[in-house]
Scaffold this active site. Structure first.
Site, PDB file in Angstrom:
ATOM      1  N   MET A   8       0.856  -1.198   0.000  1.00  0.00           N
ATOM      2  CA  MET A   8       0.000   0.000   0.000  1.00  0.00           C
ATOM      3  C   MET A   8       0.885   1.239   0.000  1.00  0.00           C
ATOM      4  O   MET A   8       1.668   1.440   0.938  1.00  0.00           O
ATOM      5  CB  MET A   8      -0.900   0.021   1.245  1.00  0.00           C
ATOM      6  CG  MET A   8      -1.986  -1.028   1.223  1.00  0.00           C
ATOM      7  SD  MET A   8      -2.995  -0.963   2.723  1.00  0.00           S
ATOM      8  CE  MET A   8      -2.026  -1.970   3.849  1.00  0.00           C
ATOM      9  N   VAL A   9       0.748   2.043  -1.053  1.00  0.00           N
ATOM     10  CA  VAL A   9       1.531   3.271  -1.160  1.00  0.00           C
ATOM     11  C   VAL A   9       1.370   4.088   0.116  1.00  0.00           C
ATOM     12  O   VAL A   9       0.251   4.280   0.593  1.00  0.00           O
ATOM     13  CB  VAL A   9       1.074   4.097  -2.386  1.00  0.00           C
ATOM     14  CG1 VAL A   9       1.794   5.439  -2.439  1.00  0.00           C
ATOM     15  CG2 VAL A   9       1.329   3.319  -3.663  1.00  0.00           C
ATOM     16  N   GLN A  42       7.938  -5.135  -3.096  1.00  0.00           N
ATOM     17  CA  GLN A  42       7.253  -5.069  -4.386  1.00  0.00           C
ATOM     18  C   GLN A  42       7.853  -3.980  -5.267  1.00  0.00           C
ATOM     19  O   GLN A  42       8.037  -2.842  -4.834  1.00  0.00           O
ATOM     20  CB  GLN A  42       5.749  -4.798  -4.237  1.00  0.00           C
ATOM     21  CG  GLN A  42       5.070  -5.017  -5.596  1.00  0.00           C
ATOM     22  CD  GLN A  42       3.627  -4.605  -5.656  1.00  0.00           C
ATOM     23  OE1 GLN A  42       3.306  -3.431  -5.478  1.00  0.00           O
ATOM     24  NE2 GLN A  42       2.747  -5.548  -5.927  1.00  0.00           N
ATOM     25  N   CYS A 102      -1.197  -2.508 -10.767  1.00  0.00           N
ATOM     26  CA  CYS A 102      -1.511  -1.119 -10.423  1.00  0.00           C
ATOM     27  C   CYS A 102      -2.248  -0.448 -11.585  1.00  0.00           C
ATOM     28  O   CYS A 102      -1.717  -0.367 -12.701  1.00  0.00           O
ATOM     29  CB  CYS A 102      -0.243  -0.335 -10.105  1.00  0.00           C
ATOM     30  SG  CYS A 102      -0.570   1.401  -9.749  1.00  0.00           S
ATOM     31  N   LYS A 118       1.874  -9.917  -8.877  1.00  0.00           N
ATOM     32  CA  LYS A 118       0.518  -9.527  -8.470  1.00  0.00           C
ATOM     33  C   LYS A 118      -0.173  -8.950  -9.696  1.00  0.00           C
ATOM     34  O   LYS A 118       0.365  -8.038 -10.332  1.00  0.00           O
ATOM     35  CB  LYS A 118       0.578  -8.496  -7.338  1.00  0.00           C
ATOM     36  CG  LYS A 118      -0.788  -8.098  -6.790  1.00  0.00           C
ATOM     37  CD  LYS A 118      -0.647  -7.236  -5.535  1.00  0.00           C
ATOM     38  CE  LYS A 118      -1.992  -6.975  -4.876  1.00  0.00           C
ATOM     39  NZ  LYS A 118      -2.839  -6.043  -5.632  1.00  0.00           N
ATOM     40  N   HIS A 166      -5.819  -9.964  -7.946  1.00  0.00           N
ATOM     41  CA  HIS A 166      -6.877  -9.027  -7.560  1.00  0.00           C
ATOM     42  C   HIS A 166      -8.014  -9.285  -8.543  1.00  0.00           C
ATOM     43  O   HIS A 166      -7.863  -9.061  -9.749  1.00  0.00           O
ATOM     44  CB  HIS A 166      -6.384  -7.578  -7.654  1.00  0.00           C
ATOM     45  CG  HIS A 166      -7.400  -6.576  -7.189  1.00  0.00           C
ATOM     46  ND1 HIS A 166      -7.076  -5.504  -6.396  1.00  0.00           N
ATOM     47  CD2 HIS A 166      -8.738  -6.499  -7.380  1.00  0.00           C
ATOM     48  CE1 HIS A 166      -8.181  -4.808  -6.137  1.00  0.00           C
ATOM     49  NE2 HIS A 166      -9.203  -5.398  -6.733  1.00  0.00           N
ATOM     50  N   GLY A 223      -8.899  -8.586  -2.802  1.00  0.00           N
ATOM     51  CA  GLY A 223     -10.054  -7.764  -3.173  1.00  0.00           C
ATOM     52  C   GLY A 223     -11.185  -7.892  -2.174  1.00  0.00           C
ATOM     53  O   GLY A 223     -11.733  -8.975  -1.996  1.00  0.00           O
ATOM     54  N   ASP A 224     -11.492  -6.780  -1.487  1.00  0.00           N
ATOM     55  CA  ASP A 224     -12.653  -6.690  -0.587  1.00  0.00           C
ATOM     56  C   ASP A 224     -12.629  -7.675   0.577  1.00  0.00           C
ATOM     57  O   ASP A 224     -13.679  -8.202   0.957  1.00  0.00           O
ATOM     58  CB  ASP A 224     -13.964  -6.852  -1.374  1.00  0.00           C
ATOM     59  CG  ASP A 224     -14.342  -5.574  -2.111  1.00  0.00           C
ATOM     60  OD1 ASP A 224     -13.572  -4.600  -2.034  1.00  0.00           O
ATOM     61  OD2 ASP A 224     -15.398  -5.554  -2.765  1.00  0.00           O
ATOM     62  N   ARG A 273      -7.335  -2.309   2.371  1.00  0.00           N
ATOM     63  CA  ARG A 273      -8.163  -1.361   3.148  1.00  0.00           C
ATOM     64  C   ARG A 273      -8.727  -2.008   4.419  1.00  0.00           C
ATOM     65  O   ARG A 273      -8.887  -1.337   5.429  1.00  0.00           O
ATOM     66  CB  ARG A 273      -9.291  -0.817   2.280  1.00  0.00           C
ATOM     67  CG  ARG A 273      -8.797   0.243   1.281  1.00  0.00           C
ATOM     68  CD  ARG A 273      -9.868   0.647   0.304  1.00  0.00           C
ATOM     69  NE  ARG A 273     -10.354  -0.499  -0.456  1.00  0.00           N
ATOM     70  CZ  ARG A 273     -11.283  -0.426  -1.397  1.00  0.00           C
ATOM     71  NH1 ARG A 273     -11.843   0.723  -1.674  1.00  0.00           N
ATOM     72  NH2 ARG A 273     -11.672  -1.509  -2.049  1.00  0.00           N
TER      73      ARG A 273
END
Length: 315
Positions: free
Chosen positions: A32-33, A85, A114, A156, A184, A215-216, A239
């Site tokens: 995560m950036v 990464q 990305c 990824k 993803h 994902g989610d 997230r």
């Protein structure tokens, strides 16, 4: 900084593939950036996260600039297993970057997912899913040039509209010796649409290497459900972990103990205020009222944040 991480000696390094051989679902913190940096990785490892990724690093800058290396990559001896990464589009540049991190990390990952415009314009990220030969070439070069057989090389990806193309990409990568593939389950154009877990299942059934579903995934229950839906060997959260770094330990929302741990870890690591504060905003999203957010989110110093947490939560 690499100068500060010599204590992360080779003897501390782990074989990430051992996690996939354990028979348990591997629980992974996504790249995560700005966010999946050392302090946050330290926090999630305390709460049942098995494997962590650094934020995406542009390999060409990393190889070219000592300043980029110092600002982008920090680790310590407890920060394992760790995957670095990279965004790359040239095999030799990716190899050079892998060689630099090899003594301090357990593997590298090539970002082929990305969807940001700048990355695609530069030839990085998700546009690589349309260049399977280049991906194969990059994986093969790293495999041939890094002596350590325990050093993992993963990719990824996002999925194509035509899933046959994704399966072909994955099979080509598998044939070159990629360690595992994280999928993803959305296409490049999709952002908040439902994740195509059925696509991840088909990819898993078409390969014999480990597949990680992404994902989610917002709770431990989500992680278990996705494992059952897809057969994936691992689950990766982004997230979900930002909102609740203790999710993999089974907590439904961020426990106060986790907030206390973040304060201690962030202060110990000298985490810049903006990053320290943003993480708390994410963590406290579900446990604070609208009114409390209005006050907390505009605090502008570490001391103000610490006073607020002490007054309201006894942290």
């Amino acid at each position: 900084m690499i100068g500060d991480i010599l204590e992360a000696k080779q003897c501390q390094l782990k074989d990430p593939m051992d996690l996939f051989r354990s028979g348990q679902v591997v629980k992974i913190c996504a790249p995560m950036v700005r966010y999946s940096k050392l302090a946050f990785r330290t926090l999630v490892r305390k709460y049942s996260c098995d494997l962590c990724y650094t934020p995406m690093i542009v390999a060409a800058d990393f190889v070219r600039s000592a300043k980029a290396r110092d600002s982008e990559f920090t680790t310590n001896k407890g920060d394992h297993p760790l995957i670095v990464q990279f965004a790359a589009k040239e095999a030799q540049v990716l190899c050079d970057a892998a060689r630099i991190v090899c003594p301090f990390a357990d593997g590298i990952d090539l970002n082929c997912g990305c969807p940001q415009r700048w990355a695609i314009a530069e030839g990085y990220g998700a546009c690589l899913i349309n260049k399977p030969e280049l991906v194969r070439d990059m994986v093969r070069h790293v495999r041939n040039q890094i002596d350590n057989p325990r050093f993992s090389v993963s990719v990824k990806i996002r999925i194509h509209e035509d899933l046959k193309r994704t399966v072909d990409l994955c099979q080509k990568a598998e044939a070159t010796g990629v360690s595992w593939i994280t999928v993803h389950g959305r296409s490049v154009e999709e952002r908040h649409q439902p994740v195509h877990y059925d696509a991840i299942k088909i990819i898993k059934q078409s390969l014999s290497i480990p597949i990680v579903a992404n994902g989610d995934i917002k709770t431990l229950k989500d992680a278990e459900n996705v494992h059952h839906l897809t057969g994936a060997d691992g689950v990766m959260a982004a997230r979900g972990l930002l909102a609740n770094p203790a999710m993999f330990a089974g907590y439904e929302e961020t426990p106060l103990k986790c907030i206390q741990d973040w304060v201690d870890i962030a202060l110990e690591h000298g985490t810049p205020f903006t990053c320290f504060h943003h993480h708390l905003m994410y963590m406290m999203e579900r446990i604070t009222s609208k009114q409390e957010k209005k006050v907390f989110n505009v605090l502008s110093s570490t001391s103000a944040v610490l006073d607020y947490l002490n007054d309201h939560y006894g942290v």
